[in-house]
Structures are given as C-alpha cells and as structure tokens.
Design a protein around this motif. Structure first.
Motif, PDB file in Angstrom:
ATOM      1  N   PRO A  17       0.288  -0.137  -8.828  1.00  0.00           N
ATOM      2  CA  PRO A  17       0.128   0.970  -9.763  1.00  0.00           C
ATOM      3  C   PRO A  17      -0.345   0.485 -11.128  1.00  0.00           C
ATOM      4  O   PRO A  17       0.055  -0.582 -11.586  1.00  0.00           O
ATOM      5  CB  PRO A  17       1.534   1.568  -9.849  1.00  0.00           C
ATOM      6  CG  PRO A  17       2.449   0.456  -9.490  1.00  0.00           C
ATOM      7  CD  PRO A  17       1.697  -0.437  -8.549  1.00  0.00           C
ATOM      8  N   CYS A  18      -1.182   1.288 -11.736  1.00  0.00           N
ATOM      9  CA  CYS A  18      -1.613   1.008 -13.099  1.00  0.00           C
ATOM     10  C   CYS A  18      -0.396   0.949 -14.013  1.00  0.00           C
ATOM     11  O   CYS A  18       0.463   1.826 -13.950  1.00  0.00           O
ATOM     12  CB  CYS A  18      -2.567   2.108 -13.554  1.00  0.00           C
ATOM     13  SG  CYS A  18      -2.924   2.093 -15.321  1.00  0.00           S
ATOM     14  N   ALA A  23      -1.400   5.224 -11.681  1.00  0.00           N
ATOM     15  CA  ALA A  23      -2.395   5.523 -10.646  1.00  0.00           C
ATOM     16  C   ALA A  23      -2.634   4.271  -9.801  1.00  0.00           C
ATOM     17  O   ALA A  23      -2.595   3.159 -10.319  1.00  0.00           O
ATOM     18  CB  ALA A  23      -3.699   5.972 -11.290  1.00  0.00           C
ATOM     19  N   PRO A  24      -2.867   4.450  -8.528  1.00  0.00           N
ATOM     20  CA  PRO A  24      -3.062   3.283  -7.675  1.00  0.00           C
ATOM     21  C   PRO A  24      -4.342   2.531  -8.013  1.00  0.00           C
ATOM     22  O   PRO A  24      -5.398   3.126  -8.175  1.00  0.00           O
ATOM     23  CB  PRO A  24      -3.125   3.883  -6.264  1.00  0.00           C
ATOM     24  CG  PRO A  24      -3.453   5.311  -6.447  1.00  0.00           C
ATOM     25  CD  PRO A  24      -2.900   5.712  -7.776  1.00  0.00           C
ATOM     26  N   VAL A  25      -4.211   1.237  -8.155  1.00  0.00           N
ATOM     27  CA  VAL A  25      -5.346   0.373  -8.441  1.00  0.00           C
ATOM     28  C   VAL A  25      -5.476  -0.617  -7.287  1.00  0.00           C
ATOM     29  O   VAL A  25      -4.487  -1.183  -6.851  1.00  0.00           O
ATOM     30  CB  VAL A  25      -5.130  -0.391  -9.767  1.00  0.00           C
ATOM     31  CG1 VAL A  25      -6.256  -1.392 -10.013  1.00  0.00           C
ATOM     32  CG2 VAL A  25      -5.012   0.568 -10.928  1.00  0.00           C
ATOM     33  N   LYS A  37     -11.346  -8.802 -14.466  1.00  0.00           N
ATOM     34  CA  LYS A  37     -10.821  -7.634 -15.173  1.00  0.00           C
ATOM     35  C   LYS A  37     -10.938  -6.390 -14.315  1.00  0.00           C
ATOM     36  O   LYS A  37     -11.852  -6.264 -13.507  1.00  0.00           O
ATOM     37  CB  LYS A  37     -11.580  -7.428 -16.474  1.00  0.00           C
ATOM     38  CG  LYS A  37     -11.173  -8.420 -17.541  1.00  0.00           C
ATOM     39  CD  LYS A  37     -11.881  -8.126 -18.840  1.00  0.00           C
ATOM     40  CE  LYS A  37     -11.446  -9.126 -19.894  1.00  0.00           C
ATOM     41  NZ  LYS A  37     -12.231  -9.001 -21.120  1.00  0.00           N
ATOM     42  N   TYR A  38     -10.036  -5.488 -14.524  1.00  0.00           N
ATOM     43  CA  TYR A  38     -10.136  -4.210 -13.843  1.00  0.00           C
ATOM     44  C   TYR A  38      -9.948  -3.106 -14.876  1.00  0.00           C
ATOM     45  O   TYR A  38      -9.385  -3.327 -15.947  1.00  0.00           O
ATOM     46  CB  TYR A  38      -9.088  -4.081 -12.729  1.00  0.00           C
ATOM     47  CG  TYR A  38      -7.667  -4.045 -13.219  1.00  0.00           C
ATOM     48  CD1 TYR A  38      -6.941  -5.223 -13.338  1.00  0.00           C
ATOM     49  CD2 TYR A  38      -7.064  -2.850 -13.559  1.00  0.00           C
ATOM     50  CE1 TYR A  38      -5.638  -5.190 -13.781  1.00  0.00           C
ATOM     51  CE2 TYR A  38      -5.764  -2.801 -13.998  1.00  0.00           C
ATOM     52  CZ  TYR A  38      -5.050  -3.980 -14.114  1.00  0.00           C
ATOM     53  OH  TYR A  38      -3.759  -3.935 -14.561  1.00  0.00           O
ATOM     54  N   LYS A  39     -10.446  -1.965 -14.522  1.00  0.00           N
ATOM     55  CA  LYS A  39     -10.299  -0.827 -15.414  1.00  0.00           C
ATOM     56  C   LYS A  39      -9.783   0.342 -14.605  1.00  0.00           C
ATOM     57  O   LYS A  39     -10.385   0.715 -13.599  1.00  0.00           O
ATOM     58  CB  LYS A  39     -11.641  -0.496 -16.063  1.00  0.00           C
ATOM     59  CG  LYS A  39     -11.531   0.573 -17.134  1.00  0.00           C
ATOM     60  CD  LYS A  39     -12.885   0.805 -17.777  1.00  0.00           C
ATOM     61  CE  LYS A  39     -12.794   1.872 -18.845  1.00  0.00           C
ATOM     62  NZ  LYS A  39     -14.103   2.185 -19.428  1.00  0.00           N
ATOM     63  N   CYS A  40      -8.696   0.906 -15.035  1.00  0.00           N
ATOM     64  CA  CYS A  40      -8.138   2.049 -14.357  1.00  0.00           C
ATOM     65  C   CYS A  40      -9.093   3.235 -14.503  1.00  0.00           C
ATOM     66  O   CYS A  40      -9.541   3.537 -15.610  1.00  0.00           O
ATOM     67  CB  CYS A  40      -6.772   2.397 -14.958  1.00  0.00           C
ATOM     68  SG  CYS A  40      -6.077   3.917 -14.276  1.00  0.00           S
ATOM     69  N   GLN A  46      -7.443  -1.425 -19.248  1.00  0.00           N
ATOM     70  CA  GLN A  46      -8.066  -2.640 -18.724  1.00  0.00           C
ATOM     71  C   GLN A  46      -7.065  -3.774 -18.730  1.00  0.00           C
ATOM     72  O   GLN A  46      -6.303  -3.946 -19.689  1.00  0.00           O
ATOM     73  CB  GLN A  46      -9.271  -3.028 -19.580  1.00  0.00           C
ATOM     74  CG  GLN A  46     -10.436  -2.083 -19.410  1.00  0.00           C
ATOM     75  CD  GLN A  46     -11.668  -2.589 -20.141  1.00  0.00           C
ATOM     76  OE1 GLN A  46     -12.044  -3.720 -20.008  1.00  0.00           O
ATOM     77  NE2 GLN A  46     -12.287  -1.703 -20.917  1.00  0.00           N
ATOM     78  N   GLY A  47      -7.068  -4.529 -17.667  1.00  0.00           N
ATOM     79  CA  GLY A  47      -6.136  -5.634 -17.580  1.00  0.00           C
ATOM     80  C   GLY A  47      -6.643  -6.733 -16.673  1.00  0.00           C
ATOM     81  O   GLY A  47      -7.616  -6.525 -15.958  1.00  0.00           O
ATOM     82  N   PRO A  48      -6.002  -7.853 -16.722  1.00  0.00           N
ATOM     83  CA  PRO A  48      -6.377  -8.971 -15.864  1.00  0.00           C
ATOM     84  C   PRO A  48      -5.784  -8.855 -14.469  1.00  0.00           C
ATOM     85  O   PRO A  48      -4.803  -8.136 -14.313  1.00  0.00           O
ATOM     86  CB  PRO A  48      -5.805 -10.179 -16.584  1.00  0.00           C
ATOM     87  CG  PRO A  48      -4.636  -9.640 -17.343  1.00  0.00           C
ATOM     88  CD  PRO A  48      -4.936  -8.198 -17.638  1.00  0.00           C
TER      89      PRO A  48
END
Ligand SMILES: [Zn+2]
Ligand SMILES: [Zn+2]
Length: 48
Positions: A17-18, A23-25, A37-40, A46-48
């Motif tokens: 989850p974010c 929200a599911p990532v 990096k990802y972005k919800c 944004q996080g690693p």
C-alpha cells in the motif's frame, strides 16, 4: 498487472500500500531491487 516504475508486466511483483493514501502500488522485483522511484497514481506520492 504492470509495474508502476517501469511499466512492464512481470511475473514477480511486490504489492504494497502507498504510505500516503493506502492505494495498492505494484513494483516488479527488478525495480524493487534497483530501488527505482515510483509514483502513486492516486495521490502522486513518490518514494524509493
Ligand atoms: Zn519494474
Ligand atoms: Zn498514494
């Protein structure tokens, strides 16, 4: 089911989850390993 970082469909996915909105990532094992990096898509976090 596609990786949120690289957009590829991969059989090995990590789902979590974010931290912001829950929200599911989904990320593939490669992106997780490389700490891409990802972005919800929902809240833009944004996080690693
Ligand atoms: Zn990926
Ligand atoms: Zn979010």
């Amino acid at each position: 089911m596609a990786c949120i970082s690289c957009g590829r469909a991969s059989p090995k996915h990590a789902k979590f989850p974010c931290p912001e909105c829950g929200a599911p990532v989904e990320r593939c094992a490669d992106c997780r390993k490389n700490e891409n990096k990802y972005k919800c898509q929902k809240c833009g976090f944004q996080g690693p």
